[in-house]
Design a protein around this motif. Structure first.
Motif, PDB file in Angstrom:
ATOM      1  N   SER A   1     -13.493   4.298  -2.088  1.00 27.38           N
ATOM      2  CA  SER A   1     -12.355   5.151  -2.404  1.00 27.38           C
ATOM      3  C   SER A   1     -11.827   4.885  -3.807  1.00 27.38           C
ATOM      4  N   ASP A   2     -11.629   3.604  -4.131  1.00 27.85           N
ATOM      5  CA  ASP A   2     -11.121   3.246  -5.455  1.00 27.85           C
ATOM      6  C   ASP A   2     -12.120   3.587  -6.553  1.00 27.85           C
ATOM      7  N   SER A   3     -13.408   3.452  -6.258  1.00 25.59           N
ATOM      8  CA  SER A   3     -14.441   3.780  -7.245  1.00 25.59           C
ATOM      9  C   SER A   3     -14.435   5.275  -7.556  1.00 25.59           C
TER      10      SER A   3
ATOM     11  N   LEU B   1     -10.099  -6.772  -5.878  1.00 25.72           N
ATOM     12  CA  LEU B   1     -10.742  -5.903  -4.888  1.00 25.72           C
ATOM     13  C   LEU B   1     -12.054  -6.517  -4.401  1.00 25.72           C
TER      14      LEU B   1
ATOM     15  N   LEU C   1      -1.276   0.827  -9.368  1.00 26.96           N
ATOM     16  CA  LEU C   1      -2.375  -0.133  -9.428  1.00 26.96           C
ATOM     17  C   LEU C   1      -1.897  -1.543  -9.086  1.00 26.96           C
TER      18      LEU C   1
ATOM     19  N   TYR D   1      -7.718  -5.735 -11.349  1.00 27.62           N
ATOM     20  CA  TYR D   1      -7.758  -5.052 -10.055  1.00 27.62           C
ATOM     21  C   TYR D   1      -9.153  -5.105  -9.450  1.00 27.62           C
TER      22      TYR D   1
ATOM     23  N   TYR E   1     -10.088   6.280   2.030  1.00 26.23           N
ATOM     24  CA  TYR E   1      -8.945   5.365   2.019  1.00 26.23           C
ATOM     25  C   TYR E   1      -8.265   5.311   3.378  1.00 26.23           C
TER      26      TYR E   1
ATOM     27  N   SER F   1       0.838  -1.205   0.000  1.00 26.84           N
ATOM     28  CA  SER F   1       0.000   0.000   0.000  1.00 26.84           C
ATOM     29  C   SER F   1       0.870   1.252   0.000  1.00 26.84           C
TER      30      SER F   1
ATOM     31  N   PHE G   1      -1.184  -1.954  -5.305  1.00 32.04           N
ATOM     32  CA  PHE G   1      -2.407  -2.164  -4.522  1.00 32.04           C
ATOM     33  C   PHE G   1      -3.044  -3.512  -4.834  1.00 32.04           C
TER      34      PHE G   1
END
Length: 233
Positions: A178-180, A146, A85, A142, A202, A67, A88
């Protein structure tokens, strides 16, 4: 665990500083300090409480390490996006490895969470795909890992104490949010105050996941009552 309250205060001070540096241009250069410090502080917290994590600690520390690497890459220019990317991606695999146990698997609950996540991910990918270009394979992979991470946290219900479950699934959900937000901002349309939205979700997500691991072996029902006892002792 008497250091839990102190660490929580320190962590959210660091998170506040990161939100300030990320939203004011004159302070932006300080993000190269404030953003990595969030993950580094969580790593030290895990090390200080390593006895509570037992077999989880190595995977948790690896998740935080990747991270941290991802955080640094995403602070750089667009050419480092894929590296961030991928970092993570590995971090999520480490979280899955830390939290997953075969005894947690329940087919009905698995189908339920799969349906929910697909209902969320399908329109997201529909929006992202037209502008993803050569990044599309990386994005799809990813998204898959996730969703597996979120499923792993969800399937723990009933097998770990309620507090550990709630912390971890809440953290995983915030990670997804957060990723969205980051993906929508990059591939669909710009979102106002994106750094504030992404880093707040995050930062809290990482904090909750780490504490979800810490409390797995403890019979705790309420985080508020736990902190209340710590401050009064």
């Amino acid at each position: 665990m008497k250091n839990a309250v102190v660490f929580t205060v320190i962590y959210f001070i660091l998170l506040t500083l990161e939100l300030i540096t990320g939203n004011f241009d004159e302070f932006y250069s300080f993000r190269y300090i404030t953003k990595p410090l969030l993950t580094i502080s969580l790593g030290f917290y895990v090390i200080l409480n390593k006895k509570q994590y037992t077999h989880l600690s190595n995977f948790i520390l690896l998740a935080l390490l990747f991270s941290l690497i991802g955080d640094v890459f995403l602070l750089m220019n667009e050419s480092y996006f894929i590296l961030g990317l991928l970092a993570f991606f590995v971090a999520h695999i480490m979280y899955i490895s830390a939290f997953f146990k075969t005894k947690f698997f329940n087919f009905r609950r698995f189908l339920t969470i799969t349906a929910i996540l697909l209902a969320f991910a399908t329109p997201m990918l529909y929006l992202i795909i037209p502008n993803a270009g050569s990044l599309l394979p990386y994005i799809v992979l990813y998204v898959i890992v996730l969703m597996v991470m979120v499923k792993t946290m969800y399937l723990r219900k009933g097998y770990v104490n309620p507090l550990s479950y709630k912390l971890a699934i809440s953290g995983a959900t915030l990670f997804l949010i957060s990723d969205s937000l980051l993906a929508i901002n990059k591939f669909v349309f710009e979102i106002q105050h994106i750094n504030l939205l992404v880093m707040s979700t995050y930062g809290i997500a990482q904090f909750l996941i780490i504490n979800g691991a810490l409390f797995e072996k403890r019979n705790k029902q309420s985080l508020f009552k736990y902190f209340q006892r710590q401050t009064s002792s």
